[in-house]
Design a protein around this motif. Structure first.
Motif, PDB file in Angstrom:
ATOM      1  N   ALA A 134       0.848  -1.195   0.000  1.00 17.52           N
ATOM      2  CA  ALA A 134       0.000   0.000   0.000  1.00 17.52           C
ATOM      3  C   ALA A 134       0.879   1.239   0.000  1.00 17.52           C
ATOM      4  O   ALA A 134       1.799   1.365   0.811  1.00 17.52           O
ATOM      5  CB  ALA A 134      -0.920  -0.008   1.229  1.00 17.52           C
ATOM      6  N   GLU A 135       0.585   2.169  -0.902  1.00 20.13           N
ATOM      7  CA  GLU A 135       1.408   3.379  -1.010  1.00 20.13           C
ATOM      8  C   GLU A 135       1.035   4.424   0.033  1.00 20.13           C
ATOM      9  O   GLU A 135       1.860   5.199   0.452  1.00 20.13           O
ATOM     10  CB  GLU A 135       1.269   3.991  -2.413  1.00 20.13           C
ATOM     11  N   GLY A 136      -0.235   4.459   0.406  1.00 24.33           N
ATOM     12  CA  GLY A 136      -0.645   5.462   1.378  1.00 24.33           C
ATOM     13  C   GLY A 136      -0.820   6.827   0.743  1.00 24.33           C
ATOM     14  O   GLY A 136      -0.733   7.007  -0.474  1.00 24.33           O
ATOM     15  N   THR A 137      -1.083   7.804   1.587  1.00 24.84           N
ATOM     16  CA  THR A 137      -1.365   9.151   1.111  1.00 24.84           C
ATOM     17  C   THR A 137      -0.110   9.927   0.782  1.00 24.84           C
ATOM     18  O   THR A 137      -0.171  10.960   0.129  1.00 24.84           O
ATOM     19  CB  THR A 137      -2.180   9.925   2.165  1.00 24.84           C
ATOM     20  N   VAL A 138       1.057   9.456   1.271  1.00 24.91           N
ATOM     21  CA  VAL A 138       2.323  10.128   0.979  1.00 24.91           C
ATOM     22  C   VAL A 138       3.265   9.083   0.395  1.00 24.91           C
ATOM     23  O   VAL A 138       4.073   8.490   1.106  1.00 24.91           O
ATOM     24  CB  VAL A 138       2.941  10.771   2.240  1.00 24.91           C
ATOM     25  N   PRO A 139       3.194   8.808  -0.908  1.00 23.81           N
ATOM     26  CA  PRO A 139       4.008   7.743  -1.506  1.00 23.81           C
ATOM     27  C   PRO A 139       5.492   7.943  -1.244  1.00 23.81           C
ATOM     28  O   PRO A 139       6.019   9.045  -1.345  1.00 23.81           O
ATOM     29  CB  PRO A 139       3.687   7.868  -3.000  1.00 23.81           C
ATOM     30  N   GLY A 140       6.149   6.825  -0.870  1.00 26.74           N
ATOM     31  CA  GLY A 140       7.596   6.866  -0.713  1.00 26.74           C
ATOM     32  C   GLY A 140       8.096   7.509   0.558  1.00 26.74           C
ATOM     33  O   GLY A 140       9.298   7.634   0.765  1.00 26.74           O
ATOM     34  N   ARG A 141       7.199   7.920   1.451  1.00 32.11           N
ATOM     35  CA  ARG A 141       7.649   8.602   2.648  1.00 32.11           C
ATOM     36  C   ARG A 141       8.121   7.602   3.693  1.00 32.11           C
ATOM     37  O   ARG A 141       7.394   6.715   4.091  1.00 32.11           O
ATOM     38  CB  ARG A 141       6.504   9.440   3.230  1.00 32.11           C
ATOM     39  N   GLY A 142       9.349   7.751   4.141  1.00 33.02           N
ATOM     40  CA  GLY A 142       9.852   6.944   5.238  1.00 33.02           C
ATOM     41  C   GLY A 142      10.171   5.517   4.825  1.00 33.02           C
ATOM     42  O   GLY A 142      10.141   5.133   3.657  1.00 33.02           O
ATOM     43  N   LYS A 143      10.486   4.690   5.838  1.00 32.54           N
ATOM     44  CA  LYS A 143      10.840   3.293   5.598  1.00 32.54           C
ATOM     45  C   LYS A 143       9.600   2.485   5.229  1.00 32.54           C
ATOM     46  O   LYS A 143       8.490   2.818   5.631  1.00 32.54           O
ATOM     47  CB  LYS A 143      11.434   2.694   6.877  1.00 32.54           C
ATOM     48  N   ARG A 144       9.836   1.403   4.493  1.00 30.95           N
ATOM     49  CA  ARG A 144       8.702   0.522   4.189  1.00 30.95           C
ATOM     50  C   ARG A 144       8.165  -0.111   5.468  1.00 30.95           C
ATOM     51  O   ARG A 144       6.961  -0.221   5.670  1.00 30.95           O
ATOM     52  CB  ARG A 144       9.121  -0.547   3.192  1.00 30.95           C
ATOM     53  N   HIS A 145       9.077  -0.560   6.338  1.00 27.28           N
ATOM     54  CA  HIS A 145       8.693  -1.130   7.631  1.00 27.28           C
ATOM     55  C   HIS A 145       9.414  -0.350   8.721  1.00 27.28           C
ATOM     56  O   HIS A 145      10.635  -0.226   8.684  1.00 27.28           O
ATOM     57  CB  HIS A 145       9.087  -2.611   7.727  1.00 27.28           C
ATOM     58  N   ASP A 146       8.676   0.163   9.676  1.00 26.81           N
ATOM     59  CA  ASP A 146       9.274   0.944  10.758  1.00 26.81           C
ATOM     60  C   ASP A 146       8.959   0.255  12.083  1.00 26.81           C
ATOM     61  O   ASP A 146       7.952  -0.473  12.195  1.00 26.81           O
ATOM     62  CB  ASP A 146       8.701   2.360  10.752  1.00 26.81           C
ATOM     63  N   ASP A 147       9.822   0.501  13.081  1.00 27.06           N
ATOM     64  CA  ASP A 147       9.485   0.053  14.425  1.00 27.06           C
ATOM     65  C   ASP A 147       8.109   0.608  14.790  1.00 27.06           C
ATOM     66  O   ASP A 147       7.798   1.768  14.495  1.00 27.06           O
ATOM     67  CB  ASP A 147      10.517   0.548  15.437  1.00 27.06           C
ATOM     68  N   ALA A 148       7.281  -0.193  15.425  1.00 31.07           N
ATOM     69  CA  ALA A 148       5.916   0.220  15.746  1.00 31.07           C
ATOM     70  C   ALA A 148       5.595  -0.090  17.206  1.00 31.07           C
ATOM     71  O   ALA A 148       5.728  -1.231  17.652  1.00 31.07           O
ATOM     72  CB  ALA A 148       4.920  -0.493  14.841  1.00 31.07           C
ATOM     73  N   THR A 149       5.197   0.944  17.929  1.00 28.62           N
ATOM     74  CA  THR A 149       4.908   0.816  19.357  1.00 28.62           C
ATOM     75  C   THR A 149       3.571   1.473  19.668  1.00 28.62           C
ATOM     76  O   THR A 149       3.278   2.570  19.169  1.00 28.62           O
ATOM     77  CB  THR A 149       6.013   1.469  20.192  1.00 28.62           C
ATOM     78  N   ALA A 150       2.769   0.808  20.482  1.00 32.20           N
ATOM     79  CA  ALA A 150       1.492   1.363  20.935  1.00 32.20           C
ATOM     80  C   ALA A 150       1.275   1.007  22.396  1.00 32.20           C
ATOM     81  O   ALA A 150       1.475  -0.140  22.797  1.00 32.20           O
ATOM     82  CB  ALA A 150       0.333   0.827  20.094  1.00 32.20           C
ATOM     83  N   VAL A 151       0.904   1.991  23.185  1.00 30.93           N
ATOM     84  CA  VAL A 151       0.597   1.793  24.610  1.00 30.93           C
ATOM     85  C   VAL A 151      -0.805   2.323  24.859  1.00 30.93           C
ATOM     86  O   VAL A 151      -1.097   3.497  24.588  1.00 30.93           O
ATOM     87  CB  VAL A 151       1.605   2.530  25.518  1.00 30.93           C
ATOM     88  N   TYR A 152      -1.675   1.448  25.365  1.00 32.97           N
ATOM     89  CA  TYR A 152      -3.072   1.807  25.624  1.00 32.97           C
ATOM     90  C   TYR A 152      -3.342   1.681  27.121  1.00 32.97           C
ATOM     91  O   TYR A 152      -2.999   0.673  27.749  1.00 32.97           O
ATOM     92  CB  TYR A 152      -3.992   0.870  24.853  1.00 32.97           C
ATOM     93  N   VAL A 153      -3.969   2.710  27.673  1.00 31.42           N
ATOM     94  CA  VAL A 153      -4.285   2.725  29.107  1.00 31.42           C
ATOM     95  C   VAL A 153      -5.711   3.209  29.292  1.00 31.42           C
ATOM     96  O   VAL A 153      -6.070   4.299  28.787  1.00 31.42           O
ATOM     97  CB  VAL A 153      -3.330   3.641  29.907  1.00 31.42           C
ATOM     98  N   GLU A 154      -6.533   2.438  29.979  1.00 28.10           N
ATOM     99  CA  GLU A 154      -7.839   2.893  30.427  1.00 28.10           C
ATOM    100  C   GLU A 154      -7.708   3.304  31.889  1.00 28.10           C
ATOM    101  O   GLU A 154      -7.307   2.495  32.728  1.00 28.10           O
ATOM    102  CB  GLU A 154      -8.891   1.807  30.268  1.00 28.10           C
ATOM    103  N   LEU A 155      -8.010   4.558  32.176  1.00 30.41           N
ATOM    104  CA  LEU A 155      -7.798   5.083  33.528  1.00 30.41           C
ATOM    105  C   LEU A 155      -8.965   4.734  34.457  1.00 30.41           C
ATOM    106  O   LEU A 155     -10.055   4.471  34.003  1.00 30.41           O
ATOM    107  CB  LEU A 155      -7.641   6.612  33.458  1.00 30.41           C
TER     108      LEU A 155
END
Length: 266
Positions: free
Chosen positions: A245-266
């Motif tokens: 998938a090219e996305g909305t900004v073709p060629g921007r950044g690495k094809r695969h990047d480190d990906a981190t998500a932290v979810y907290v319900e307070l």
């Protein structure tokens, strides 16, 4: 994991399984049970020309992230800008004797901090990682440092141009490197605790589900994580990357990047 009624979930994956993950993530829950904090760092991948430092980006993010985790929890009344400044100073002191910390590409990272108490939720965002705050009614507010995204593409054409003109410079964008004064440049604020029921922090490798691939808006992103967990978000990003998938900004950044998500319900 579950702590009382609090739900916290964290996922962090390298973009390339053969390379170390340059992200850092943590959640700190004080023994008092009266609050907590999250820390998310996205280490800036170094250029092939070097950084003036003997140490790797994962070495840097581990130390900066460890200091931030300790300080956000142990100093609950200290403003987050001061916490970040102290953590940067502590990390810099640990390798100032062996490395050129004045080099523009000395190891550095984006920063998301959030710290909550019974009264408030304080936040700090530096560079292009993302923090989302959801209200009890379900409204999602993105808390962003948009300076990098607002720069013209021409200003980001090469590493040399970025380093010379916009990296950690007025009119450009800022990251946490070796100068503690950068903490004052962060986007900060405080929300009443009663106005926040959930937080989601993302490095740009996970945020590209919205920012690059336009699979939904920030509200859709948080709803996905709430229902299926942060691993589902990262898995969907990886599927999009693998399928070209090219996305909305073709060629921007690495094809695969480190990906981190932290979810907290307070």
């Amino acid at each position: 994991m579950q702590t009382g009624r609090m739900r916290t979930e964290l996922v962090s994956e390298p973009g390339d399984p053969d390379r170390p993950n340059e992200d850092f993530a943590s959640v700190g829950l004080p023994a008092s049970g009266q609050g907590g904090a999250l820390v998310v760092l996205d280490g800036v991948t170094p250029p092939r020309t070097g950084t003036g430092c003997l140490h790797s980006v994962p070495w840097f993010t581990a130390r900066l992230g460890g200091a931030l985790t300790e300080l956000t929890v142990s100093l609950p009344d200290v403003p987050l800008t001061e916490v970040l400044a102290e953590a940067i100073s502590r990390t810099a002191e640990s390798h100032a004797g062996s490395c050129d910390l004045s080099h523009p590409r000395t190891p550095q990272a984006t920063v998301v901090l959030a710290r909550w108490s019974p009264a408030s939720v304080d936040y700090l965002v530096l560079s292009d990682s993302v923090l989302l705050a959801e209200s009890p009614a379900g409204a999602v507010t993105p808390l962003l440092d948009e300076r990098l995204s607002l720069l013209p593409r021409s200003a980001l054409a090469t590493d040399a141009l970025v380093d010379a003109t916009v990296r950690n410079k007025e009119g450009g964008f800022f990251t946490a490197a070796a100068d503690p004064s950068v903490a004052a440049r962060a986007v900060t604020g405080s929300l009443p605790r009663g106005q926040v029921r959930a937080l989601l922090a993302l490095t740009d490798g996970a945020a590209r589900w919205v920012e690059r691939f336009a699979q939904g808006d920030w509200s859709d992103c948080l709803a996905l994580v709430r229902k299926e967990g942060p691993q589902a978000l990262v898995d969907r990003v990886r599927d999009l990357e693998r399928n070209g998938a090219e996305g909305t900004v073709p060629g921007r950044g690495k094809r695969h990047d480190d990906a981190t998500a932290v979810y907290v319900e307070l």
